[in-house]
Motif scaffolding. Structure first.
Motif, short mmCIF file in Angstrom:
data_model
loop_
_atom_site.label_atom_id
_atom_site.label_comp_id
_atom_site.label_asym_id
_atom_site.label_seq_id
_atom_site.Cartn_x
_atom_site.Cartn_y
_atom_site.Cartn_z
N TYR A 182 54.81 -17.42 49.06
CA TYR A 182 53.67 -18.29 48.88
C TYR A 182 54.01 -19.68 49.41
CZ TYR A 182 50.63 -15.37 45.98
OH TYR A 182 49.77 -14.40 45.53
N PRO A 229 48.97 -22.67 45.05
CA PRO A 229 49.75 -21.85 45.98
C PRO A 229 48.86 -20.95 46.82
CG PRO A 229 50.70 -21.79 43.79
CD PRO A 229 49.37 -22.46 43.66
N PHE A 250 57.03 -17.92 39.52
CA PHE A 250 57.50 -18.82 40.57
C PHE A 250 58.82 -19.46 40.19
CE2 PHE A 250 53.85 -19.17 43.44
CZ PHE A 250 52.82 -18.67 42.67
N GLY A 251 59.67 -19.60 41.19
CA GLY A 251 60.87 -20.41 41.03
C GLY A 251 60.57 -21.82 41.49
N TYR A 266 43.46 -15.21 36.35
CA TYR A 266 44.71 -15.78 35.86
C TYR A 266 44.58 -17.29 35.67
CZ TYR A 266 46.04 -11.60 38.58
OH TYR A 266 46.11 -10.35 39.12
N TYR A 290 47.39 -20.56 35.55
CA TYR A 290 48.74 -21.06 35.71
C TYR A 290 48.69 -22.55 35.47
CZ TYR A 290 49.79 -16.68 38.21
OH TYR A 290 49.97 -15.36 38.56
N GLN A 334 51.06 -26.34 36.22
CA GLN A 334 52.21 -26.95 36.89
C GLN A 334 52.34 -28.39 36.40
OE1 GLN A 334 52.00 -27.24 41.22
NE2 GLN A 334 54.22 -26.96 41.35
N LYS A 350 57.85 -26.41 38.41
CA LYS A 350 57.37 -25.19 39.06
C LYS A 350 56.05 -24.71 38.45
CE LYS A 350 60.33 -22.33 36.13
NZ LYS A 350 61.46 -21.38 36.11
N VAL A 351 55.39 -23.85 39.17
CA VAL A 351 54.16 -23.24 38.71
C VAL A 351 54.51 -22.22 37.62
CG1 VAL A 351 52.16 -21.86 39.37
CG2 VAL A 351 53.09 -23.57 40.96
N PHE A 407 53.14 -19.28 34.82
CA PHE A 407 52.09 -18.34 34.43
C PHE A 407 51.68 -18.59 32.98
CE2 PHE A 407 49.72 -14.52 33.99
CZ PHE A 407 50.13 -13.90 32.82
N SER A 435 46.81 -13.62 32.04
CA SER A 435 46.00 -12.82 32.95
C SER A 435 44.91 -12.13 32.15
CB SER A 435 46.85 -11.81 33.72
OG SER A 435 47.52 -10.93 32.84
N SER A 471 45.33 -9.35 29.43
CA SER A 471 46.24 -8.25 29.75
C SER A 471 47.69 -8.68 29.62
CB SER A 471 45.96 -7.68 31.13
OG SER A 471 45.92 -8.70 32.10
N GLU A 472 47.97 -9.94 29.83
CA GLU A 472 49.33 -10.43 29.71
C GLU A 472 49.28 -11.93 29.44
OE1 GLU A 472 51.56 -9.48 33.21
OE2 GLU A 472 53.45 -10.26 32.42
N MET A 517 48.72 -29.86 36.01
CA MET A 517 47.69 -29.30 36.89
C MET A 517 47.50 -27.85 36.45
SD MET A 517 45.79 -30.07 39.58
CE MET A 517 46.46 -30.98 40.96
N PHE A 571 45.84 -24.27 37.34
CA PHE A 571 45.30 -23.48 38.45
C PHE A 571 44.71 -22.18 37.92
CE2 PHE A 571 46.75 -26.10 41.82
CZ PHE A 571 48.04 -26.53 41.51
N GLN A 598 47.30 -13.24 45.21
CA GLN A 598 46.35 -13.88 44.32
C GLN A 598 45.80 -15.12 45.03
OE1 GLN A 598 48.07 -14.54 40.43
NE2 GLN A 598 48.73 -12.43 40.26
N PHE A 624 44.29 -18.75 44.70
CA PHE A 624 44.31 -19.86 43.77
C PHE A 624 43.20 -20.86 44.07
CE2 PHE A 624 48.30 -19.70 41.29
CZ PHE A 624 48.87 -18.56 41.86
#
Lengths: 114, 118
Positions: free
Chosen positions: A36, A44, A104-105, B33, B35, B37, B42-43, B45, B48, B55-56, B89, B91, B107, B109
């Protein structure tokens, strides 16, 4: 999930080819490799995905050796607009039939200069 | 090209207030989903959603968070009592339905909502 390791940052100049390598030594049989791209203040964006050998699309190429323990994202002739963070993700793309969480890392920050 | 949209682009709220972030996923997508940040990080999760249920979810998605698809187009994230550390942020993303293509990692975004909690 397979752990991935990629360089924190890379610098390049316009017109050069950039190769970003990601290590994923613990990749499982069902895992796919996905990259990504994220521009500042944007979400992303999917670039490319592959399982083995080579995949190419209009944006990039993805090279995956036979042992699949690493992969290389290749961006041909980068421009200033390719300055972004690039993330390598590895996981079982078929594991969750109701959608798969992306993990994501920190990614690789690519800076392209003129 | 169809795209995910999010509103508002920036939301400022006081600690303890409830906020609702809104998303309109791509119309034929069935997986949704959220997410987040945090600035410079990092982004991550959050959750979902499929077939009108979660679901998760990640550890971040605690009882302060909830998601809803109130109609056929919107997908919302509610934070009941915001904390300073919720500033980030957020997403929204969506992905295509099964079963005729692989459930891969493609996916889509949205542009994000910047939430600032003061």
């Amino acid at each position: 999930l397979a752990k991935t390791t990629q360089p924190i940052s890379m610098d390049s100049y316009e017109g050069q080819e950039v190769n970003i390598t990601c290590s994923h030594n613990n990749i499982a049989t069902n895992d796919y490799i996905t990259w990504y791209q994220q521009f500042p203040s944007q979400g992303p964006r999917f670039i490319i995905q592959g399982y083995k050998t080579k995949v190419t699309n209009e944006v990039a190429s993805l090279f995956i050796p036979a042992d699949r323990k690493s992969s290389t994202l290749s961006l041909p002739r980068v421009s200033l607009s390719d300055t972004a963070v690039y993330y390598c993700l590895v996981g079982d793309a078929l594991a969750n039939q109701a959608g798969t969480a992306l993990i994501f890392g920190k990614g690789t920050t690519l800076s392209v200069s003129s | 090209e169809p795209e995910v949209t999010q509103t508002p682009s920036h939301q400022v709220t006081q600690m303890g207030q409830e906020v609702i972030l809104r998303c309109v996923p791509i119309s034929n997508h069935l997986y949704f989903y959220w997410y987040r940040q945090i600035l410079g990080q990092k982004v991550e999760f959050l959750v979902s959603f499929y077939n009108n249920e979660i679901s998760e979810k990640s550890e971040i998605f605690d009882d302060q968070f909830s998601v809803e698809r109130p109609d056929g187009s919107n997908f919302t994230l509610k934070i009941r009592s915001t904390k300073l550390e919720d500033s980030a942020m957020y997403f929204c993303a969506s992905s295509e339905p099964l079963p005729w293509r692989m459930v891969g990692y493609e996916q889509y975004f949205g542009p994000g909502t910047r939430l600032t909690v003061t």
